[in-house]
Motif scaffolding. Structure first.
Motif, PDB file in Angstrom:
ATOM      1  N   MET A 115       2.315  -7.983  -6.128  1.00 47.57           N
ATOM      2  CA  MET A 115       1.561  -6.946  -6.835  1.00 47.57           C
ATOM      3  C   MET A 115       1.239  -5.775  -5.919  1.00 47.57           C
ATOM      4  O   MET A 115       1.326  -4.602  -6.315  1.00 47.57           O
ATOM      5  N   LEU A 116       0.864  -6.052  -4.693  1.00 48.25           N
ATOM      6  CA  LEU A 116       0.511  -4.987  -3.759  1.00 48.25           C
ATOM      7  C   LEU A 116       1.702  -4.066  -3.502  1.00 48.25           C
ATOM      8  O   LEU A 116       1.549  -2.841  -3.455  1.00 48.25           O
ATOM      9  N   ASP A 117       2.883  -4.649  -3.347  1.00 48.04           N
ATOM     10  CA  ASP A 117       4.079  -3.830  -3.100  1.00 48.04           C
ATOM     11  C   ASP A 117       4.353  -2.892  -4.271  1.00 48.04           C
ATOM     12  O   ASP A 117       4.719  -1.730  -4.083  1.00 48.04           O
ATOM     13  N   LEU A 118       4.170  -3.398  -5.500  1.00 48.17           N
ATOM     14  CA  LEU A 118       4.367  -2.552  -6.670  1.00 48.17           C
ATOM     15  C   LEU A 118       3.363  -1.400  -6.678  1.00 48.17           C
ATOM     16  O   LEU A 118       3.715  -0.253  -6.954  1.00 48.17           O
ATOM     17  N   ASN A 119       2.112  -1.696  -6.354  1.00 44.02           N
ATOM     18  CA  ASN A 119       1.093  -0.643  -6.351  1.00 44.02           C
ATOM     19  C   ASN A 119       1.406   0.441  -5.322  1.00 44.02           C
ATOM     20  O   ASN A 119       1.151   1.625  -5.557  1.00 44.02           O
ATOM     21  N   LEU A 120       1.953   0.045  -4.184  1.00 43.56           N
ATOM     22  CA  LEU A 120       2.324   1.037  -3.168  1.00 43.56           C
ATOM     23  C   LEU A 120       3.518   1.870  -3.640  1.00 43.56           C
ATOM     24  O   LEU A 120       3.582   3.081  -3.381  1.00 43.56           O
ATOM     25  N   GLN A 121       4.461   1.235  -4.332  1.00 41.69           N
ATOM     26  CA  GLN A 121       5.584   1.986  -4.913  1.00 41.69           C
ATOM     27  C   GLN A 121       5.069   3.002  -5.936  1.00 41.69           C
ATOM     28  O   GLN A 121       5.528   4.150  -5.973  1.00 41.69           O
ATOM     29  N   ILE A 122       4.137   2.577  -6.755  1.00 41.09           N
ATOM     30  CA  ILE A 122       3.563   3.447  -7.776  1.00 41.09           C
ATOM     31  C   ILE A 122       2.891   4.650  -7.131  1.00 41.09           C
ATOM     32  O   ILE A 122       3.020   5.784  -7.604  1.00 41.09           O
ATOM     33  N   HIS A 123       2.178   4.417  -6.038  1.00 44.36           N
ATOM     34  CA  HIS A 123       1.510   5.513  -5.326  1.00 44.36           C
ATOM     35  C   HIS A 123       2.521   6.579  -4.911  1.00 44.36           C
ATOM     36  O   HIS A 123       2.292   7.781  -5.114  1.00 44.36           O
ATOM     37  N   GLU A 124       3.636   6.145  -4.368  1.00 41.73           N
ATOM     38  CA  GLU A 124       4.644   7.100  -3.904  1.00 41.73           C
ATOM     39  C   GLU A 124       5.254   7.869  -5.076  1.00 41.73           C
ATOM     40  O   GLU A 124       5.461   9.092  -4.996  1.00 41.73           O
TER      41      GLU A 124
END
Length: 207
Positions: A115-124
């Motif tokens: 989940m954390l990796d997805l949230n960081l992708q979303i931020h970018e």
């Protein structure tokens, strides 16, 4: 607002994004324990029926406490297709949905494990859509308390504790349900496009 400590969340709320945009430095909390019913794995949009929650299912751990960075996404329920269909139904007629659709869609086609990796992708992706750069550092240990040089905005991940109210802007279904405050940044993006940046800079973020 100078330096802030904040959670990376799923398509962050307007208050969350305004805080990051107004900060001089952003630190993402990477070492906290996962908490249910927070924006770590959910976001709120404006549908034809009013406020709608998009919730990502996670794989439950046998451990009583699990760090958020170790939380895995449960892909068995086809949440990607459901979430994107919900966005299409809510925003297809908005001024900027088609403009950003090709940027947003790939986030619902990949299968991030954590989940954390997805949230960081979303931020970018969101920063790219808005034409801005919000760099960040990552914590290496959990901070129970922060010093005077850091503003703790981690509570913004809990929508129930986030009491910010913002200036109204035109929303797709506001003729049915009125203005809905502090939804996901996607609502602002699809309705205002890159004008959203000026809007975010003007909003008052309190602690």
């Amino acid at each position: 607002m100078n330096n802030i400590l904040i959670h990376p969340t799923y398509f962050p709320s307007i208050s969350h994004f305004a805080a990051m945009l107004q900060a001089e430095q952003v630190a993402f909390e990477m070492e906290d324990n996962f908490q249910k019913q927070t924006n770590r794995n959910r976001a709120f949009i404006y549908s034809a029926n009013g406020k709608q929650m998009l919730n990502i299912p996670i794989k439950h751990s046998e451990e009583s406490k699990q760090k958020f960075k170790d939380v895995r996404i449960e892909h068995a329920f086809g949440w990607q297709k459901q979430h994107f269909k919900s966005l299409e139904a809510a925003y297809r007629t908005s001024p900027y949905f088609e403009y950003f659709e090709d940027d947003i869609r790939p986030l619902f086609e990949g299968k991030a494990e954590f989940m954390l990796d997805l949230n960081l992708q979303i931020h970018e992706v969101l920063c790219s859509c808005l034409g801005i750069n919000i760099g960040y550092t990552q914590t290496t240990e959990y901070l129970h308390e922060v010093g005077s040089d850091l503003v703790d905005l981690r509570p913004l991940a809990n929508g129930k504790k986030d009491l910010h109210t913002f200036e109204p802007y035109v929303q797709v279904f506001d003729d049915r349900h009125g203005y809905l405050n502090n939804l996901s940044i996607l609502d602002l993006l699809f309705n205002e496009g890159r004008h959203a940046v000026d809007y975010l800079k003007k909003q008052n973020i309190h602690i």
